[in-house]
Write a protein that holds these residues in place. Structure first.
Motif, PDB file in Angstrom:
ATOM      1  N   THR A 248      -9.598 -11.686   5.099  1.00  0.00           N
ATOM      2  CA  THR A 248      -8.494 -12.533   4.673  1.00  0.00           C
ATOM      3  C   THR A 248      -7.231 -12.064   5.388  1.00  0.00           C
ATOM      4  OG1 THR A 248      -7.962 -11.131   2.766  1.00  0.00           O
ATOM      5  CG2 THR A 248      -9.465 -12.967   2.367  1.00  0.00           C
ATOM      6  N   ALA A 249      -6.284 -12.945   5.479  1.00  0.00           N
ATOM      7  CA  ALA A 249      -5.033 -12.620   6.172  1.00  0.00           C
ATOM      8  C   ALA A 249      -4.245 -11.581   5.383  1.00  0.00           C
ATOM      9  CB  ALA A 249      -4.192 -13.880   6.348  1.00  0.00           C
ATOM     10  N   PHE A 250      -3.596 -10.693   6.105  1.00  0.00           N
ATOM     11  CA  PHE A 250      -2.753  -9.693   5.473  1.00  0.00           C
ATOM     12  C   PHE A 250      -1.527 -10.369   4.874  1.00  0.00           C
ATOM     13  CE2 PHE A 250       0.797  -6.733   5.455  1.00  0.00           C
ATOM     14  CZ  PHE A 250       0.265  -5.709   4.703  1.00  0.00           C
ATOM     15  N   ASP A 251      -1.225 -10.017   3.631  1.00  0.00           N
ATOM     16  CA  ASP A 251      -0.049 -10.553   2.955  1.00  0.00           C
ATOM     17  C   ASP A 251       0.562  -9.420   2.128  1.00  0.00           C
ATOM     18  OD1 ASP A 251       1.872 -12.316   1.816  1.00  0.00           O
ATOM     19  OD2 ASP A 251       0.542 -12.621   0.100  1.00  0.00           O
ATOM     20  N   SER A 252       1.706  -8.943   2.549  1.00  0.00           N
ATOM     21  CA  SER A 252       2.316  -7.784   1.893  1.00  0.00           C
ATOM     22  C   SER A 252       2.661  -8.046   0.428  1.00  0.00           C
ATOM     23  CB  SER A 252       3.553  -7.324   2.659  1.00  0.00           C
ATOM     24  OG  SER A 252       4.541  -8.339   2.664  1.00  0.00           O
ATOM     25  N   LYS A 253       3.012  -9.274   0.091  1.00  0.00           N
ATOM     26  CA  LYS A 253       3.330  -9.590  -1.309  1.00  0.00           C
ATOM     27  C   LYS A 253       2.081  -9.496  -2.185  1.00  0.00           C
ATOM     28  CE  LYS A 253       7.457 -12.169  -0.622  1.00  0.00           C
ATOM     29  NZ  LYS A 253       8.140 -13.203  -0.121  1.00  0.00           N
ATOM     30  N   THR A 254       0.964  -9.960  -1.668  1.00  0.00           N
ATOM     31  CA  THR A 254      -0.303  -9.858  -2.400  1.00  0.00           C
ATOM     32  C   THR A 254      -0.690  -8.398  -2.567  1.00  0.00           C
ATOM     33  OG1 THR A 254      -1.027 -12.012  -1.588  1.00  0.00           O
ATOM     34  CG2 THR A 254      -2.745 -10.533  -2.391  1.00  0.00           C
ATOM     35  N   VAL A 255      -0.495  -7.599  -1.525  1.00  0.00           N
ATOM     36  CA  VAL A 255      -0.786  -6.167  -1.593  1.00  0.00           C
ATOM     37  C   VAL A 255       0.067  -5.522  -2.676  1.00  0.00           C
ATOM     38  CG1 VAL A 255      -0.626  -3.957  -0.366  1.00  0.00           C
ATOM     39  CG2 VAL A 255      -1.529  -5.974   0.815  1.00  0.00           C
ATOM     40  N   GLY A 256       1.362  -5.809  -2.666  1.00  0.00           N
ATOM     41  CA  GLY A 256       2.265  -5.234  -3.665  1.00  0.00           C
ATOM     42  C   GLY A 256       1.874  -5.613  -5.084  1.00  0.00           C
ATOM     43  N   ALA A 257       1.536  -6.876  -5.285  1.00  0.00           N
ATOM     44  CA  ALA A 257       1.147  -7.334  -6.621  1.00  0.00           C
ATOM     45  C   ALA A 257      -0.147  -6.663  -7.074  1.00  0.00           C
ATOM     46  CB  ALA A 257       0.993  -8.854  -6.627  1.00  0.00           C
ATOM     47  N   ALA A 258      -1.118  -6.561  -6.171  1.00  0.00           N
ATOM     48  CA  ALA A 258      -2.391  -5.908  -6.507  1.00  0.00           C
ATOM     49  C   ALA A 258      -2.160  -4.438  -6.843  1.00  0.00           C
ATOM     50  CB  ALA A 258      -3.372  -6.049  -5.346  1.00  0.00           C
ATOM     51  N   ALA A 259      -1.332  -3.780  -6.064  1.00  0.00           N
ATOM     52  CA  ALA A 259      -1.032  -2.364  -6.305  1.00  0.00           C
ATOM     53  C   ALA A 259      -0.354  -2.171  -7.656  1.00  0.00           C
ATOM     54  CB  ALA A 259      -0.159  -1.817  -5.181  1.00  0.00           C
ATOM     55  N   GLU A 260       0.533  -3.069  -8.021  1.00  0.00           N
ATOM     56  CA  GLU A 260       1.210  -2.968  -9.315  1.00  0.00           C
ATOM     57  C   GLU A 260       0.234  -3.145 -10.477  1.00  0.00           C
ATOM     58  OE1 GLU A 260       4.620  -5.580  -9.288  1.00  0.00           O
ATOM     59  OE2 GLU A 260       5.545  -4.462  -7.633  1.00  0.00           O
ATOM     60  N   VAL A 261      -0.733  -4.044 -10.313  1.00  0.00           N
ATOM     61  CA  VAL A 261      -1.755  -4.231 -11.349  1.00  0.00           C
ATOM     62  C   VAL A 261      -2.566  -2.948 -11.508  1.00  0.00           C
ATOM     63  CG1 VAL A 261      -3.901  -5.461 -11.916  1.00  0.00           C
ATOM     64  CG2 VAL A 261      -1.906  -6.743 -11.122  1.00  0.00           C
ATOM     65  N   ILE A 262      -2.979  -2.362 -10.386  1.00  0.00           N
ATOM     66  CA  ILE A 262      -3.767  -1.121 -10.432  1.00  0.00           C
ATOM     67  C   ILE A 262      -2.947  -0.010 -11.088  1.00  0.00           C
ATOM     68  CG2 ILE A 262      -4.858   0.683  -9.028  1.00  0.00           C
ATOM     69  CD1 ILE A 262      -5.534  -1.611  -6.992  1.00  0.00           C
ATOM     70  N   ALA A 263      -1.694   0.143 -10.683  1.00  0.00           N
ATOM     71  CA  ALA A 263      -0.831   1.186 -11.253  1.00  0.00           C
ATOM     72  C   ALA A 263      -0.638   0.984 -12.755  1.00  0.00           C
ATOM     73  CB  ALA A 263       0.521   1.198 -10.540  1.00  0.00           C
ATOM     74  N   SER A 264      -0.480  -0.251 -13.176  1.00  0.00           N
ATOM     75  CA  SER A 264      -0.283  -0.553 -14.594  1.00  0.00           C
ATOM     76  C   SER A 264      -1.512  -0.159 -15.415  1.00  0.00           C
ATOM     77  CB  SER A 264       0.017  -2.042 -14.762  1.00  0.00           C
ATOM     78  OG  SER A 264       0.059  -2.383 -16.122  1.00  0.00           O
ATOM     79  N   HIS A 265      -2.688  -0.517 -14.921  1.00  0.00           N
ATOM     80  CA  HIS A 265      -3.920  -0.137 -15.629  1.00  0.00           C
ATOM     81  C   HIS A 265      -4.089   1.377 -15.639  1.00  0.00           C
ATOM     82  CE1 HIS A 265      -5.379  -4.090 -16.505  1.00  0.00           C
ATOM     83  NE2 HIS A 265      -5.537  -4.443 -15.235  1.00  0.00           N
ATOM     84  N   ALA A 266      -3.804   2.021 -14.523  1.00  0.00           N
ATOM     85  CA  ALA A 266      -3.957   3.477 -14.430  1.00  0.00           C
ATOM     86  C   ALA A 266      -3.044   4.187 -15.430  1.00  0.00           C
ATOM     87  CB  ALA A 266      -3.664   3.948 -13.016  1.00  0.00           C
ATOM     88  N   ALA A 267      -1.834   3.678 -15.606  1.00  0.00           N
ATOM     89  CA  ALA A 267      -0.882   4.286 -16.540  1.00  0.00           C
ATOM     90  C   ALA A 267      -1.396   4.246 -17.976  1.00  0.00           C
ATOM     91  CB  ALA A 267       0.473   3.579 -16.450  1.00  0.00           C
TER      92      ALA A 267
END
Length: 163
Positions: free
Chosen positions: A67-86
């Motif tokens: 899939t095409a690289f999209d920095s906004k999608t990356v940021g949103a996915a990372a925030e979801v992961i960080a939220s669950h990890a917390a």
């Protein structure tokens, strides 16, 4: 294979990342079936883990050029992961091993290591969320993703029932 794929698979770290992503994707697929009958906190944490798997699948597809690289999608996915990890430690109250839980008693026997891995995941995902703001390509976030994948793998190998 395209030139991009050949360059991507050239390093061991990239191959390791792809392997970790593939394991997480496979795991997420199996988890959908394993969640049948889950209730209460076990269902809540299984759903959170499945969501992390979904985000990793999304990020892995970008890293693999599917899939095409999209920095906004990356940021949103990372925030979801960080939220669950917390929230991860509170998703594992002592004694919450009833079926279909895949949590091993080792979690509570080595609580400090388990919570450290959860914190490591939160920090790595937070770092990815930050770096995604300036990332121009998947190569720019590769190391952050490798770190996240390695943390997931370490936790699963130690604290999760083998599939």
């Amino acid at each position: 294979m395209t030139l991009i794929h050949r360059k991507f698979f050239k390093t061991g770290a990239n191959l390791a990342f792809v392997t970790v992503c593939m394991l997480l994707v496979a795991s997420a697929s199996l988890n959908v079936m394993a969640h049948k009958g889950a209730t209460g906190i076990v269902k809540t944490r299984m759903d959170a883990m499945a969501d992390i798997g979904t985000q990793m699948k999304l990020l892995g597809a970008m890293m693999q050029g599917k899939t095409a690289f999209d920095s906004k999608t990356v940021g949103a996915a990372a925030e979801v992961i960080a939220s669950h990890a917390a929230k991860m430690p509170e998703l594992f109250p002592k004694g919450s091993t009833h079926k279909p839980s895949e949590a091993l008693p080792a979690i509570w026997q080595d609580w400090d290591r388990f919570t450290k891995l959860a914190k490591d995941l939160e920090m790595s995902a937070g770092k990815l969320a930050k770096s995604s703001a300036t990332a121009q390509s998947a190569a720019d976030i590769r190391q952050d993703l490798v770190s996240i994948g390695a943390t997931c793998k370490s936790c699963h190998e130690t604290f999760r029932l083998a599939k």
